[in-house]
Design a protein around this motif. Structure first.
Motif: not given
Lengths: 309, 248
Positions: B154, B165-169
């Motif tokens: 995150n 806020t972004v969620k990245l793999t």
């Protein structure tokens, strides 16, 4: 040359930064706009009304709701098959998306242009604006980001461009939006405010910043900015920061209060029309760029100024 | 997992750059050079992730002249485990740097690459995003918070309106903003230890990357100089001036 301009928006309203990018693009050639978002037809309609716009491409898909670079870059790359230049406002969205597009096109981006000097020639600031470089691209296509304060805003009305739907490239499946803390303020936004009152480290803490700076800003109907030092110290949130790596502003009047004038701060505001500095240190570098300086204790003079205006 | 941290040797942020009289560039002779401040923040973040048990190994990498070894030694003294210098005296543009970094990453196989959001010399703000594009990985730019959670991260980003806020793999690319952390100073014992840490020397050709510039810089000039104005004696005089200007 056919240009594709990124429309900055929040899915309801087009942001002003777009209009400066339109002006820059119009110096290169035909102007097409791209509205990528979710439930954003209203934005496309605003975009179509901008004077001088030839066409609006509308990509409406949940995957584009938050302009995630992973999702929008393939869309732009597709459209660049029949455009020669991708032009983005140098907002945090533009700065995030444009280089991803450039790399996919194998193009070297030109960041933060100040002027268009020729078909492929631009000026841009380097070293925090302490030098201006003239650069010429040798790439087949152009990717540029546009400093909003360096170009006049295109007229927001008078145009009647066609809106064309673009097929979605879908969700890349690599990223998702979790949440945002976007400050809501009744004050003018920094990048479009006519007057800005800005505070520095000398304000001591957030309560003092609030009690000294805000009444003056309210009296003047001004936007409120801050130096990096004041933001780092937690007096105000990050979106207040004016400087090399924060917001670049050029209002009619910039009032710097308790700001010494570090190079990186000057980089963000020295194109303001009139700069007024209030600082108790008469040797502070801010006075070297200020049109009007007042050497005084800000705690004494700022409330007095607020009262007398 | 491994963290790859690219660092750049740039003019020290306290030095005021001088433009050369012939318009060919900025005079960097006899000027103090340091690690780009945003890259220091990147190194620090990698170290904190290692201290938190999220990262096992930190590899610092730089593309630049032989003297960039000093910059890499600084990263090693702060806490990076090993370093790679891709040596070249040419000015390498962000696109070419991203291509080199992609090749380095293919060997190192990092779970996260942390870069400064921009270098304070060319102010491009491109390399991280370009690397993410070339590697087809997600990007969390202008980070003020990085939280690794299993196979994702995150990233809280400083954006124009505030924070997002972004969620990245994972693997993912992160670029740092000012308030992510406060970089540590290297202690003397760590500076001594850093001299013994491995530092590999490579060239752009070793990675098969063409670094020929795409942009031609035809001139570098001083910006228009602002003249200092007048000082006013008191608030009344300031108010009069503001009123004369039509403000208030």
């Amino acid at each position: 040359m056919k240009t594709l301009v990124w429309v900055e928006h929040d899915n309801s309203n087009m942001a002003d930064a777009t209009l400066a990018a339109v002006t820059a693009a119009s110096k290169l050639g035909e102007v097409h706009l791209l509205v990528a978002g979710s439930g954003c037809r209203a934005v496309a309609e605003q975009a179509a009304a901008v004077a001088g716009v030839g066409k609006v491409h509308l990509a409406d898909d949940a995957a584009y709701a938050h302009a995630l670079a992973e999702n929008v870059a393939p869309l732009v790359v597709n459209l660049m098959g029949h455009h020669d230049a991708f032009v983005c406002p140098a907002t945090t969205t533009g700065k995030n998306v444009a280089p991803r597009v450039a790399a996919l096109l194998d193009v070297m981006q030109i960041s933060d242009i100040l002027s268009v000097e020729g078909e492929k020639t631009f000026t841009r600031p380097i070293y925090a604006g302490n030098a201006i470089a003239t650069v010429e691209s040798t790439d087949a296509k152009l990717v540029v980001t546009v400093r909003g304060t360096a170009f006049d805003k295109a007229e927001a009305t008078g145009g009647s461009a066609a809106i064309e739907d673009v097929a979605s490239t879908g969700d890349a499946g690599k990223s998702s939006f979790v949440g945002a803390e976007i400050a809501k303020s009744e004050r003018p936004e920094l990048t479009s405010a006519k007057i800005i009152v800005s505070g520095g480290r000398a304000l001591k803490d957030s309560e003092t910043f609030e009690s000294v700076i805000m009444p003056l800003a309210d009296k003047l109907g001004a936007g409120v900015g801050a130096s990096r030092a004041a933001v780092d110290a937690g007096y105000v949130p990050n979106d207040y920061q004016v400087g090399q790596t924060g917001k670049i502003v050029a209002p009619e009047v910039y009032i710097a209060i308790g700001i010494s004038g570090a190079i990186q701060h000057l980089a963000g505001m020295k194109d303001s029309k009139t700069i007024i500095a209030i600082n108790k240190d008469e040797d502070a570098p801010i006075f070297q760029v200020a049109d009007i300086g007042l050497v005084a204790d800000l705690y004494k003079v700022v409330p007095e100024l607020t009262e007398k205006l | 997992m491994k963290a790859l941290v690219p660092v750049k040797r740039v003019i020290d942020y306290n030095v005021k750059p001088r433009v050369k009289a012939d318009g060919s560039g900025v005079d960097l002779s006899n000027v103090k050079m340091s690690m780009n401040p945003f890259d220091e923040i990147a190194v620090e973040e990698a170290i904190r992730l290692k201290e938190a048990g999220k990262v096992e190994e930190i590899i610092a990498v730089s593309v630049g002249p032989a003297k960039a070894q000093e910059t890499l030694r600084t990263a090693l003294a702060m806490g990076a485990d090993s370093a790679i210098l891709i040596e070249t005296d040419a000015e390498v543009e962000p696109l070419a740097v991203a291509k080199i970094l992609k090749a380095v990453a293919a060997e190192v196989e990092p779970g996260i690459v942390i870069l400064g959001k921009q270098a304070i010399d060319d102010d491009s703000n491109q390399t991280g995003q370009m690397l993410a594009a070339l590697m087809d990985l997600p990007q969390g730019t202008f980070a003020s918070k990085v939280e690794i959670d299993g196979d994702s991260v995150n990233v809280t980003r400083e954006v124009d309106g505030g924070l997002e806020t972004v969620k990245l793999t994972l693997p993912a690319i992160v670029t740092t903003d000012l308030r992510l952390n406060e970089p540590r100073y290297a202690s003397l014992p760590n500076i001594m230890k850093a001299k013994k840490k491995p530092l590999d020397m490579k060239s752009p050709a070793d990675y098969g990357v063409d670094i020929a510039p795409r942009l031609k810089t035809t001139n570098v000039s001083e910006p228009p100089v602002r003249q200092a104005g007048v000082k006013v004696a008191d608030v009344d005089e300031l108010v009069a001036k503001l009123k004369a200007m039509g403000v208030a």
